[in-house]
Scaffold this motif. Structure first.
Motif, PDB file in Angstrom:
ATOM      1  N   VAL A 143       0.203  -0.419 -11.683  1.00  0.00           N
ATOM      2  CA  VAL A 143       1.327   0.336 -12.053  1.00  0.00           C
ATOM      3  C   VAL A 143       2.440  -0.466 -11.564  1.00  0.00           C
ATOM      4  O   VAL A 143       2.576  -0.694 -10.193  1.00  0.00           O
ATOM      5  CB  VAL A 143       1.304   1.710 -11.502  1.00  0.00           C
ATOM      6  CG1 VAL A 143       2.491   2.486 -11.844  1.00  0.00           C
ATOM      7  CG2 VAL A 143       0.218   2.532 -12.059  1.00  0.00           C
ATOM      8  N   ASN A 144       3.452  -0.812 -12.278  1.00  0.00           N
ATOM      9  CA  ASN A 144       4.573  -1.405 -11.942  1.00  0.00           C
ATOM     10  C   ASN A 144       5.344  -0.448 -10.977  1.00  0.00           C
ATOM     11  O   ASN A 144       5.659   0.569 -11.302  1.00  0.00           O
ATOM     12  CB  ASN A 144       5.425  -2.135 -13.132  1.00  0.00           C
ATOM     13  CG  ASN A 144       6.644  -2.766 -12.599  1.00  0.00           C
ATOM     14  OD1 ASN A 144       6.905  -3.194 -11.587  1.00  0.00           O
ATOM     15  ND2 ASN A 144       7.212  -3.255 -13.619  1.00  0.00           N
ATOM     16  N   PRO A 145       5.954  -0.977  -9.850  1.00  0.00           N
ATOM     17  CA  PRO A 145       6.442   0.174  -8.841  1.00  0.00           C
ATOM     18  C   PRO A 145       7.982   0.245  -9.436  1.00  0.00           C
ATOM     19  O   PRO A 145       8.411   1.494  -9.358  1.00  0.00           O
ATOM     20  CB  PRO A 145       6.595  -0.710  -7.487  1.00  0.00           C
ATOM     21  CG  PRO A 145       5.739  -1.701  -7.804  1.00  0.00           C
ATOM     22  CD  PRO A 145       5.518  -1.731  -8.987  1.00  0.00           C
ATOM     23  N   GLU A 146       8.520  -0.170 -10.403  1.00  0.00           N
ATOM     24  CA  GLU A 146       9.851   0.032 -10.876  1.00  0.00           C
ATOM     25  C   GLU A 146       9.829   1.041 -11.839  1.00  0.00           C
ATOM     26  O   GLU A 146      10.515   1.946 -12.183  1.00  0.00           O
ATOM     27  CB  GLU A 146      10.373  -1.427 -11.326  1.00  0.00           C
ATOM     28  CG  GLU A 146      10.733  -2.467 -10.418  1.00  0.00           C
ATOM     29  CD  GLU A 146      11.070  -3.633 -11.074  1.00  0.00           C
ATOM     30  OE1 GLU A 146      11.324  -3.750 -12.272  1.00  0.00           O
ATOM     31  OE2 GLU A 146      11.559  -4.651 -10.184  1.00  0.00           O
ATOM     32  N   ASP A 147       8.689   1.129 -12.478  1.00  0.00           N
ATOM     33  CA  ASP A 147       8.488   2.246 -13.555  1.00  0.00           C
ATOM     34  C   ASP A 147       7.868   3.343 -13.152  1.00  0.00           C
ATOM     35  O   ASP A 147       7.588   4.268 -13.975  1.00  0.00           O
ATOM     36  CB  ASP A 147       7.615   1.592 -14.723  1.00  0.00           C
ATOM     37  CG  ASP A 147       8.317   0.350 -15.319  1.00  0.00           C
ATOM     38  OD1 ASP A 147       9.686   0.263 -15.303  1.00  0.00           O
ATOM     39  OD2 ASP A 147       7.425  -0.536 -15.985  1.00  0.00           O
ATOM     40  N   TYR A 148       7.631   3.709 -11.914  1.00  0.00           N
ATOM     41  CA  TYR A 148       6.831   4.682 -11.323  1.00  0.00           C
ATOM     42  C   TYR A 148       7.801   5.880 -10.890  1.00  0.00           C
ATOM     43  O   TYR A 148       8.633   5.195 -10.111  1.00  0.00           O
ATOM     44  CB  TYR A 148       5.734   4.164 -10.598  1.00  0.00           C
ATOM     45  CG  TYR A 148       4.838   5.320  -9.858  1.00  0.00           C
ATOM     46  CD1 TYR A 148       3.778   5.877 -10.789  1.00  0.00           C
ATOM     47  CD2 TYR A 148       5.095   5.618  -8.630  1.00  0.00           C
ATOM     48  CE1 TYR A 148       3.044   6.571 -10.209  1.00  0.00           C
ATOM     49  CE2 TYR A 148       4.346   6.900  -8.034  1.00  0.00           C
ATOM     50  CZ  TYR A 148       3.148   7.386  -8.928  1.00  0.00           C
ATOM     51  OH  TYR A 148       2.675   8.398  -8.636  1.00  0.00           O
ATOM     52  N   THR A 149       7.632   6.879 -11.075  1.00  0.00           N
ATOM     53  CA  THR A 149       8.304   7.945 -10.433  1.00  0.00           C
ATOM     54  C   THR A 149       7.399   9.084  -9.787  1.00  0.00           C
ATOM     55  O   THR A 149       6.442   9.241 -10.439  1.00  0.00           O
ATOM     56  CB  THR A 149       9.160   8.708 -11.292  1.00  0.00           C
ATOM     57  OG1 THR A 149       8.477   9.244 -12.609  1.00  0.00           O
ATOM     58  CG2 THR A 149      10.218   7.819 -12.193  1.00  0.00           C
TER      59      THR A 149
END
Length: 96
Positions: free
Chosen positions: A54-60
């Motif tokens: 999971v890309n950390p920038e796209d994860y909320t």
């Protein structure tokens, strides 16, 4: 102190030390044994089985119940602040 009680206490202390030494040795030997087994394994584990990336920038991050959004005007502490410990309603006090 009599000699029987002293001998009993020494046996007990020696038993405790032996048990703690065994636990220590097991704690030290276990990782080394696991590394040895992994080296001798014929089929090493596949790194692609580690899980989904999971890309950390796209994860909320959401709340633990998965709802994510809070309802406007919702106060989770409403009952705590508007009732006393016995369950009587503080706002609707009527004088008799």
């Amino acid at each position: 102190m009599n000699s029987t009680m002293t001998i009993t206490l020494l046996k007990y202390a020696l038993g405790v030390v032996v048990i703690l030494l065994l636990v220590f040795l097991i704690a030290v030997i276990t990782p080394k044994l696991a590394a040895l087994i992994d080296k001798r394994r014929k089929n090493p584990p596949d790194p692609s089985d580690a899980g989904e990336y999971v890309n950390p920038e796209d994860y909320t991050v959401k709340d633990p119940y998965g709802k994510g959004e809070k309802i406007d005007g919702f106060d989770p502490n409403y009952k705590i602040y508007n009732q006393d410990i016995y369950g009587f309603n503080r706002k609707n006090k009527t004088s008799k």
